[in-house]
Design a protein around this motif. Structure first.
Motif, PDB file in Angstrom:
ATOM      1  N   PHE A 161      -3.450  -9.292   6.084  1.00  0.00           N
ATOM      2  CA  PHE A 161      -3.959  -8.391   5.146  1.00  0.00           C
ATOM      3  C   PHE A 161      -5.625  -8.551   4.730  1.00  0.00           C
ATOM      4  CE2 PHE A 161       0.571  -8.474   4.118  1.00  0.00           C
ATOM      5  CZ  PHE A 161       0.923  -7.413   4.227  1.00  0.00           C
ATOM      6  N   TYR A 162      -6.068  -9.267   5.713  1.00  0.00           N
ATOM      7  CA  TYR A 162      -7.448  -9.700   5.620  1.00  0.00           C
ATOM      8  C   TYR A 162      -8.323  -8.528   5.245  1.00  0.00           C
ATOM      9  CZ  TYR A 162     -12.031 -11.053   7.169  1.00  0.00           C
ATOM     10  OH  TYR A 162     -13.507 -11.455   6.821  1.00  0.00           O
ATOM     11  N   HIS A 163      -8.243  -7.616   5.700  1.00  0.00           N
ATOM     12  CA  HIS A 163      -9.046  -6.406   5.638  1.00  0.00           C
ATOM     13  C   HIS A 163      -8.776  -5.903   4.241  1.00  0.00           C
ATOM     14  CE1 HIS A 163     -11.058  -6.310   9.515  1.00  0.00           C
ATOM     15  NE2 HIS A 163      -9.872  -6.412  10.119  1.00  0.00           N
ATOM     16  N   LYS A 164      -7.777  -5.742   3.870  1.00  0.00           N
ATOM     17  CA  LYS A 164      -7.392  -5.170   2.476  1.00  0.00           C
ATOM     18  C   LYS A 164      -7.888  -6.138   1.406  1.00  0.00           C
ATOM     19  CE  LYS A 164      -5.071  -1.679   3.991  1.00  0.00           C
ATOM     20  NZ  LYS A 164      -5.574  -0.222   3.728  1.00  0.00           N
ATOM     21  N   ILE A 165      -7.761  -7.442   1.642  1.00  0.00           N
ATOM     22  CA  ILE A 165      -8.103  -8.423   0.617  1.00  0.00           C
ATOM     23  C   ILE A 165      -9.484  -8.555   0.321  1.00  0.00           C
ATOM     24  CG2 ILE A 165      -8.311 -11.239   0.337  1.00  0.00           C
ATOM     25  CD1 ILE A 165      -5.580 -11.278   1.609  1.00  0.00           C
ATOM     26  N   PHE A 166     -10.186  -8.177   1.687  1.00  0.00           N
ATOM     27  CA  PHE A 166     -11.757  -8.218   1.773  1.00  0.00           C
ATOM     28  C   PHE A 166     -12.259  -6.833   0.943  1.00  0.00           C
ATOM     29  CE2 PHE A 166     -15.602  -5.924   3.540  1.00  0.00           C
ATOM     30  CZ  PHE A 166     -16.344  -6.868   3.624  1.00  0.00           C
ATOM     31  N   ALA A 167     -11.526  -5.884   0.861  1.00  0.00           N
ATOM     32  CA  ALA A 167     -11.877  -4.784   0.195  1.00  0.00           C
ATOM     33  C   ALA A 167     -11.811  -4.775  -1.253  1.00  0.00           C
ATOM     34  CB  ALA A 167     -10.920  -3.342   0.722  1.00  0.00           C
ATOM     35  N   VAL A 168     -10.700  -5.391  -1.526  1.00  0.00           N
ATOM     36  CA  VAL A 168     -10.262  -5.565  -3.297  1.00  0.00           C
ATOM     37  C   VAL A 168     -11.176  -6.659  -3.750  1.00  0.00           C
ATOM     38  CG1 VAL A 168      -8.677  -6.539  -4.693  1.00  0.00           C
ATOM     39  CG2 VAL A 168      -7.970  -4.905  -2.932  1.00  0.00           C
ATOM     40  N   THR A 169     -11.621  -7.632  -2.859  1.00  0.00           N
ATOM     41  CA  THR A 169     -12.509  -8.768  -3.422  1.00  0.00           C
ATOM     42  C   THR A 169     -14.038  -7.954  -3.777  1.00  0.00           C
ATOM     43  OG1 THR A 169     -11.534 -10.143  -2.034  1.00  0.00           O
ATOM     44  CG2 THR A 169     -13.610 -10.765  -2.953  1.00  0.00           C
ATOM     45  N   PHE A 170     -14.526  -7.274  -2.855  1.00  0.00           N
ATOM     46  CA  PHE A 170     -15.912  -6.752  -2.872  1.00  0.00           C
ATOM     47  C   PHE A 170     -16.032  -5.548  -3.750  1.00  0.00           C
ATOM     48  CE2 PHE A 170     -16.973  -9.901   0.325  1.00  0.00           C
ATOM     49  CZ  PHE A 170     -18.115 -10.151   0.013  1.00  0.00           C
ATOM     50  N   ASP A 171     -15.162  -4.495  -3.617  1.00  0.00           N
ATOM     51  CA  ASP A 171     -15.465  -3.285  -4.458  1.00  0.00           C
ATOM     52  C   ASP A 171     -13.799  -2.643  -4.758  1.00  0.00           C
ATOM     53  OD1 ASP A 171     -15.898  -0.931  -5.503  1.00  0.00           O
ATOM     54  OD2 ASP A 171     -17.800  -0.540  -4.314  1.00  0.00           O
ATOM     55  N   GLU A 172     -13.214  -3.053  -5.675  1.00  0.00           N
ATOM     56  CA  GLU A 172     -12.051  -2.851  -6.120  1.00  0.00           C
ATOM     57  C   GLU A 172     -11.958  -1.248  -6.591  1.00  0.00           C
ATOM     58  OE1 GLU A 172      -8.788  -4.070  -9.227  1.00  0.00           O
ATOM     59  OE2 GLU A 172      -9.936  -5.720  -8.284  1.00  0.00           O
ATOM     60  N   ALA A 173     -12.808  -0.909  -7.196  1.00  0.00           N
ATOM     61  CA  ALA A 173     -13.034   0.607  -7.489  1.00  0.00           C
ATOM     62  C   ALA A 173     -12.948   1.623  -6.139  1.00  0.00           C
ATOM     63  CB  ALA A 173     -13.983   0.950  -8.265  1.00  0.00           C
ATOM     64  N   PHE A 174     -13.743   1.074  -5.168  1.00  0.00           N
ATOM     65  CA  PHE A 174     -13.664   1.897  -3.978  1.00  0.00           C
ATOM     66  C   PHE A 174     -12.705   1.736  -3.030  1.00  0.00           C
ATOM     67  CE2 PHE A 174     -15.046   2.118   0.576  1.00  0.00           C
ATOM     68  CZ  PHE A 174     -15.269   3.411   0.831  1.00  0.00           C
ATOM     69  N   ALA A 175     -11.920   0.670  -3.132  1.00  0.00           N
ATOM     70  CA  ALA A 175     -10.781   0.405  -2.655  1.00  0.00           C
ATOM     71  C   ALA A 175      -9.503   1.138  -3.144  1.00  0.00           C
ATOM     72  CB  ALA A 175     -10.225  -1.114  -2.820  1.00  0.00           C
ATOM     73  N   ARG A 176      -9.665   1.286  -4.417  1.00  0.00           N
ATOM     74  CA  ARG A 176      -8.414   2.374  -5.088  1.00  0.00           C
ATOM     75  C   ARG A 176      -8.887   3.639  -4.568  1.00  0.00           C
ATOM     76  NH1 ARG A 176      -5.968  -0.363  -9.429  1.00  0.00           N
ATOM     77  NH2 ARG A 176      -6.989  -2.095 -10.148  1.00  0.00           N
ATOM     78  N   ALA A 177     -10.150   4.233  -4.557  1.00  0.00           N
ATOM     79  CA  ALA A 177     -10.717   5.386  -4.188  1.00  0.00           C
ATOM     80  C   ALA A 177      -9.940   5.904  -2.903  1.00  0.00           C
ATOM     81  CB  ALA A 177     -12.190   5.589  -4.452  1.00  0.00           C
ATOM     82  N   THR A 178     -10.279   5.055  -2.115  1.00  0.00           N
ATOM     83  CA  THR A 178      -9.890   5.127  -0.355  1.00  0.00           C
ATOM     84  C   THR A 178      -8.137   5.007  -0.441  1.00  0.00           C
ATOM     85  OG1 THR A 178     -10.178   2.836  -0.077  1.00  0.00           O
ATOM     86  CG2 THR A 178     -11.906   4.341   0.273  1.00  0.00           C
ATOM     87  N   GLY A 179      -7.389   4.996  -1.395  1.00  0.00           N
ATOM     88  CA  GLY A 179      -6.088   4.850  -1.307  1.00  0.00           C
ATOM     89  C   GLY A 179      -5.355   3.246  -1.376  1.00  0.00           C
ATOM     90  N   THR A 180      -5.953   2.169  -1.216  1.00  0.00           N
ATOM     91  CA  THR A 180      -5.519   1.003  -1.310  1.00  0.00           C
ATOM     92  C   THR A 180      -5.069   0.587  -2.467  1.00  0.00           C
ATOM     93  OG1 THR A 180      -7.400   0.392   0.387  1.00  0.00           O
ATOM     94  CG2 THR A 180      -6.271  -1.284  -0.720  1.00  0.00           C
TER      95      THR A 180
END
Length: 282
Positions: A161-180
């Motif tokens: 889950f490295y890429h997901k953890i990376f996304a949540v770490t740096f920009d949680e709002a954007f990660a949510r917007a992309t469906g994560t």
């Protein structure tokens, strides 16, 4: 007898090998998640959960539970989930939630140990639990295998889950917007940290665990800038510091946990100096 001869002699004993294996694995796992916690400004979750683990350990010793891990691990994981939920509550900010649970668990644990003491050396037991054992004879073969198994699970989850953890770490709002599902990955991070903390209690004690999480990440950030580089450097540095700290403790007869943290502090100072010199050169 030379230093090398002493090391060879000590490595003939299983407890030294056990401590080195466990120390290296715990250092590696904690450093990987440490980068995420530092960047998310939630570093003190490690400190809070370590105090929770102390309280759970006090309850386990009072109840006479043979395998304390069976009680301490579920309680610490449950509190990690509660901390995450409380941190999302606008009425109670994340740092306040950590402080409440941390201080409360520490105070209740110590109170229970005093009221229902089962040991003639209460102060020694408390000191050992808080600062790590002064001896590395405490690790059993079962604990070592349990640590290896859980460490492998932590490392596999981090890689998968490295890429997901990376996304949540740096920009949680954007990660949510992309469906994560950001909440799910935040929960995963919290549970993994809880597991690492419970494993680390035997080695460095509940008060020093957060140092294993924070120092390698902060040291790596002095020199490197990308998430991948910082994570790799943090992992390598943490393993080296843990191994060196254990060897120094074995040879010098110093407490293992405190020695590892001292080595981490020296490494941080060196990396901070290297980062400053690199900045001037650039």
């Amino acid at each position: 007898m030379t230093l090398l001869d002493k090391l060879v002699m000590y490595f003939q004993y299983p407890f030294v090998r056990y401590a080195l294996i466990v120390g290296v694995l715990i250092a590696l796992c904690s450093s990987l998640l440490g980068v995420t916690l530092v960047l998310k400004r939630f570093s003190f979750i490690g400190d809070g959960l370590s105090h929770v683990a102390f309280g759970a350990l006090a309850v386990a010793s009072i109840l006479g539970v043979t395998n304390e891990m069976l009680l301490v691990l579920p309680i610490t994981v449950l509190c990690a989930i509660l901390l995450l939920r409380a941190g999302q509550n606008t009425k109670i900010k994340g740092d306040a939630a950590v402080a409440m649970i941390s201080v409360g668990a520490l105070a209740i644990g110590y109170l229970l140990m005093n009221l229902f003491s089962t040991s003639a050396n209460l102060s020694g037991d408390v000191c050992t639990t808080l600062f790590g054992s002064t001896s590395i004879l405490t690790l059993t073969r079962t604990e070592v295998w349990l640590c290896i198994g859980l460490s492998v699970v932590v490392l596999v989850l981090f890689v998968l889950f490295y890429h997901k953890i990376f996304a949540v770490t740096f920009d949680e709002a954007f990660a949510r917007a992309t469906g994560t599902p950001a909440n799910t990955y935040n929960l995963l991070i919290a549970i993994i940290i809880a597991v690492i903390i419970v494993l680390a209690m035997n080695l460095v004690g509940s008060l020093l665990i957060s140092a294993l999480v924070i120092f390698p990440a902060l040291s790596a950030m002095r020199v490197f800038k990308s998430f991948r580089s910082v994570t790799i450097c943090s992992g390598v540095l943490s393993v080296v510091c843990a191994g060196l700290g254990i060897l120094i403790a074995v040879l010098g007869g110093t407490p293992v946990g405190s020695t590892i943290v001292a080595v981490d502090i020296v490494a941080f100072a060196l990396f901070a100096l290297a980062g400053a010199l690199r900045g001037r050169a650039g």
